[in-house]
Design a protein around this motif. Sequence first.
Motif, PDB file in Angstrom:
ATOM      1  N   THR A  13      15.897  48.453  12.519  1.00 34.44           N
ATOM      2  CA  THR A  13      15.170  49.473  13.274  1.00 34.44           C
ATOM      3  C   THR A  13      14.389  48.769  14.375  1.00 34.44           C
ATOM      4  O   THR A  13      14.336  47.532  14.429  1.00 34.44           O
ATOM      5  N   HIS A  15      11.402  48.481  14.385  1.00 38.37           N
ATOM      6  CA  HIS A  15      10.297  47.787  13.716  1.00 38.37           C
ATOM      7  C   HIS A  15      10.760  46.562  12.951  1.00 38.37           C
ATOM      8  O   HIS A  15       9.972  45.635  12.736  1.00 38.37           O
ATOM      9  N   THR A  16      12.029  46.533  12.517  1.00 37.48           N
ATOM     10  CA  THR A  16      12.504  45.397  11.709  1.00 37.48           C
ATOM     11  C   THR A  16      13.347  44.401  12.497  1.00 37.48           C
ATOM     12  O   THR A  16      13.527  43.269  12.054  1.00 37.48           O
ATOM     13  N   ARG A  22      16.380  43.389  18.821  1.00 30.26           N
ATOM     14  CA  ARG A  22      15.367  44.408  19.125  1.00 30.26           C
ATOM     15  C   ARG A  22      15.511  44.906  20.564  1.00 30.26           C
ATOM     16  O   ARG A  22      15.447  46.106  20.830  1.00 30.26           O
TER      17      ARG A  22
END
Length: 189
Positions: A13, A15-16, A22
């Motif tokens: 995600t 966030h991960t 990213r």
Amino acid sequence: MTTRARLDLSPLTLHTANGVARSMLESAKRSLGFVPNMYSNMAHSPNLLAIYQGGYGAFRSADRFSPAEQEVVFLTISRYHGCAYCVATHSLIADRTSGVPRDVLAAIRSGGEIPDPRLRALAEFTWILVDSRGAPGHADLEAFRAAGYEDRHVLEIVLAIAVKTLSNYTNHLLHTETDPAFAAYAWMA
């Protein structure tokens, strides 16, 4: 019946994911409005995602096929591979964006006969090209040419096969769930 193996990787995600992965997911969100589940899975290998996106973009930007023909090619390959995720995704694009006639879309999804002779020839040749691993018979190529396609179209189908093989196999290995955006076009192999 053998149960398909599943890689032990959770979807990344915003966030991960870190680094390049990213950035790629952020770019997808900016351009699409959300991060497709397939991208969240492919991002475990940023090179895989980059090659997929580059090939997909190259196929889409080439002027060899109309948008409807592009969808016929992508849908045929995805159906051949039994990729529920890609059949659902390309069904939505076919129906809402690319102008694929509904009866043609229904025929591809069900494995029925495509009513449009030119699109039927395109789908049949695409299927043969995948099934023969790039070695169609002379009569197959002649039938494709007789439908008005040229040899350069064959090479574009090879590009589409490469792109869809990347996505179809990734979706099989990670059991990618169909995004809510494509749920109305869900498909079972």
